[in-house]
Design an enzyme around this catalytic site. Structure first.
Site, PDB file in Angstrom:
ATOM      1  NE  ARG A 159      -3.564  -2.194   2.824  1.00  0.00           N
ATOM      2  CZ  ARG A 159      -3.276  -3.340   3.447  1.00  0.00           C
ATOM      3  NH1 ARG A 159      -2.055  -3.513   3.975  1.00  0.00           N
ATOM      4  NH2 ARG A 159      -4.172  -4.306   3.544  1.00  0.00           N
ATOM      5  CE  LYS A 185      -6.306  -0.854   4.840  1.00  0.00           C
ATOM      6  NZ  LYS A 185      -7.595  -1.063   4.158  1.00  0.00           N
ATOM      7  CG  HIS A 252      -4.712   1.067  -3.847  1.00  0.00           C
ATOM      8  ND1 HIS A 252      -4.022   0.772  -2.695  1.00  0.00           N
ATOM      9  CD2 HIS A 252      -5.787   0.230  -3.859  1.00  0.00           C
ATOM     10  CE1 HIS A 252      -4.642  -0.197  -2.037  1.00  0.00           C
ATOM     11  NE2 HIS A 252      -5.709  -0.541  -2.724  1.00  0.00           N
ATOM     12  NE  ARG A 255      -2.861  -3.477  -1.283  1.00  0.00           N
ATOM     13  CZ  ARG A 255      -2.425  -4.334  -0.371  1.00  0.00           C
ATOM     14  NH1 ARG A 255      -1.118  -4.573  -0.255  1.00  0.00           N
ATOM     15  NH2 ARG A 255      -3.258  -4.973   0.425  1.00  0.00           N
ATOM     16  CG  HIS A 278      -5.881  -8.814   1.478  1.00  0.00           C
ATOM     17  ND1 HIS A 278      -6.070  -9.230   0.173  1.00  0.00           N
ATOM     18  CD2 HIS A 278      -5.753  -7.465   1.425  1.00  0.00           C
ATOM     19  CE1 HIS A 278      -6.056  -8.177  -0.625  1.00  0.00           C
ATOM     20  NE2 HIS A 278      -5.871  -7.097   0.112  1.00  0.00           N
ATOM     21  CE1 TYR A 287      -6.207  -7.144  -6.725  1.00  0.00           C
ATOM     22  CE2 TYR A 287      -6.393  -8.250  -4.620  1.00  0.00           C
ATOM     23  CZ  TYR A 287      -6.126  -7.119  -5.355  1.00  0.00           C
ATOM     24  OH  TYR A 287      -5.798  -5.946  -4.700  1.00  0.00           O
TER      25      TYR A 287
END
Length: 307
Positions: A159, A185, A252, A255, A278, A287
């Site tokens: 990110r 995150k 982004h 990515r 994730h 994806y």
């Protein structure tokens, strides 16, 4: 404790205990301020959170819809309200009757928009060399910085915020079998292998910064501080317009391109999940829709009976 005080304490808990991203805390803070302001008018005075009912929350969401808020905005606002009321239930024993049977707007996750492999390579190789003819040419260090940054985003699937948070000490070195430790995150850390081409781009950039101290930001802005995300986004926006790339060519999107191209090359979905950081496999599964869309597009172009 007033409703405003409860909001402040919840946001502090969200930042300190849950380690939520600053943008999340800011957005939830706005959402809850809107909610409490609505309740003040809806309830005709002082806000009594213990007296809330599902109809009060539905009325808030309906008012936001009438004000032009889209599905995604209302879904986020409902998430903020739910989290707030559940926190109050745990910490203050507040009744949760207001949440009974409450359902928010159902969102269909958008399909990530990736670049083609050729477009992604073009960004990585050329973003520091193509400039607006009406402006002065980029300084060599700034050009090398942009190349290194975009190479890192596409080559490692980071990110933008993760890349900009790196310090010089974190940089992988050319000639080493390096893996990069990334904090994503929620403070979750992961190890990401770094391609030789990415290590070379970063090494070329750091050679233009002799004497850089380990604690300094890896990517510097023009004034010597940590590079701002808006500056990186503006740099790629300018490049894509000069180079004729699509409007979704953003940091982004690099990515997204990393994940999409790995999947198209036969990479395991679980491995891509780990590389992207994730928390849920369902997020990574988006994806597969990109890959399926590419296959369908190819079939429509090539199959004689596609029409």
């Amino acid at each position: 404790m007033t409703a405003a005080e409860a909001r402040a304490r919840y946001l502090d808990w969200l930042a300190r205990e849950r380690r939520a991203a600053a943008n999340t805390v800011e957005a939830y803070g706005r959402d809850l301020a809107d909610f409490l302001q609505f309740l003040a008018g809806h309830m005709g005075g002082e806000v009594d959170l213990a007296a809330l009912r599902p109809g009060d929350i539905r009325a808030f969401l309906a008012a936001r819809a009438m004000g032009g808020a889209g599905l995604a905005t209302r879904a986020r606002q409902l998430a903020a309200v739910r989290g707030f009321l559940r926190w109050l239930a745990r910490t203050r024993g507040l009744p949760t009757a207001a949440l009974s049977g409450l359902r928010g707007p159902r969102l269909k996750p958008p399909v990530p928009r990736a670049l083609t492999p050729g477009q992604a390579r073009e960004v990585v190789e050329q973003a520091g060399t193509v400039h607006d003819p009406d402006r002065a040419e980029l300084p060599a260090q700034q050009a090398a910085r942009d190349v290194a940054l975009f190479a890192l985003l596409y080559g490692c699937g980071l990110r933008l915020g993760e890349a900009l948070a790196l310090d010089v000490r974190d940089a992988p070195r050319e000639g080493e079998k390096a893996a990069l430790r990334v904090t994503g995150k929620g403070g979750r850390q992961r190890m990401v292998p770094v391609l030789p081409a990415v290590r070379r781009a970063i090494a070329d950039y750091l050679r233009l910064r002799p004497g850089a101290r380990p604690e300094e930001p890896l990517f510097l802005g023009a004034r010597g501080g940590r590079l701002d995300a808006a500056v990186a986004q503006r740099s790629l926006r300018l490049y894509r317009r000069l180079a004729g790339l699509p409007e979704h060519a953003t940091p982004h999107a690099l990515r997204h391109s990393f994940a999409t191209h790995l999947l198209a090359g036969g990479a395991d979905l679980r491995a891509i999940q780990e590389l992207l950081g994730h928390a849920s496999l369902s997020t990574t599964q988006r994806y597969t829709a990109v890959d399926a869309a590419a296959l369908l597009s190819t079939w429509r172009r090539a199959h004689p009976r596609a029409d």
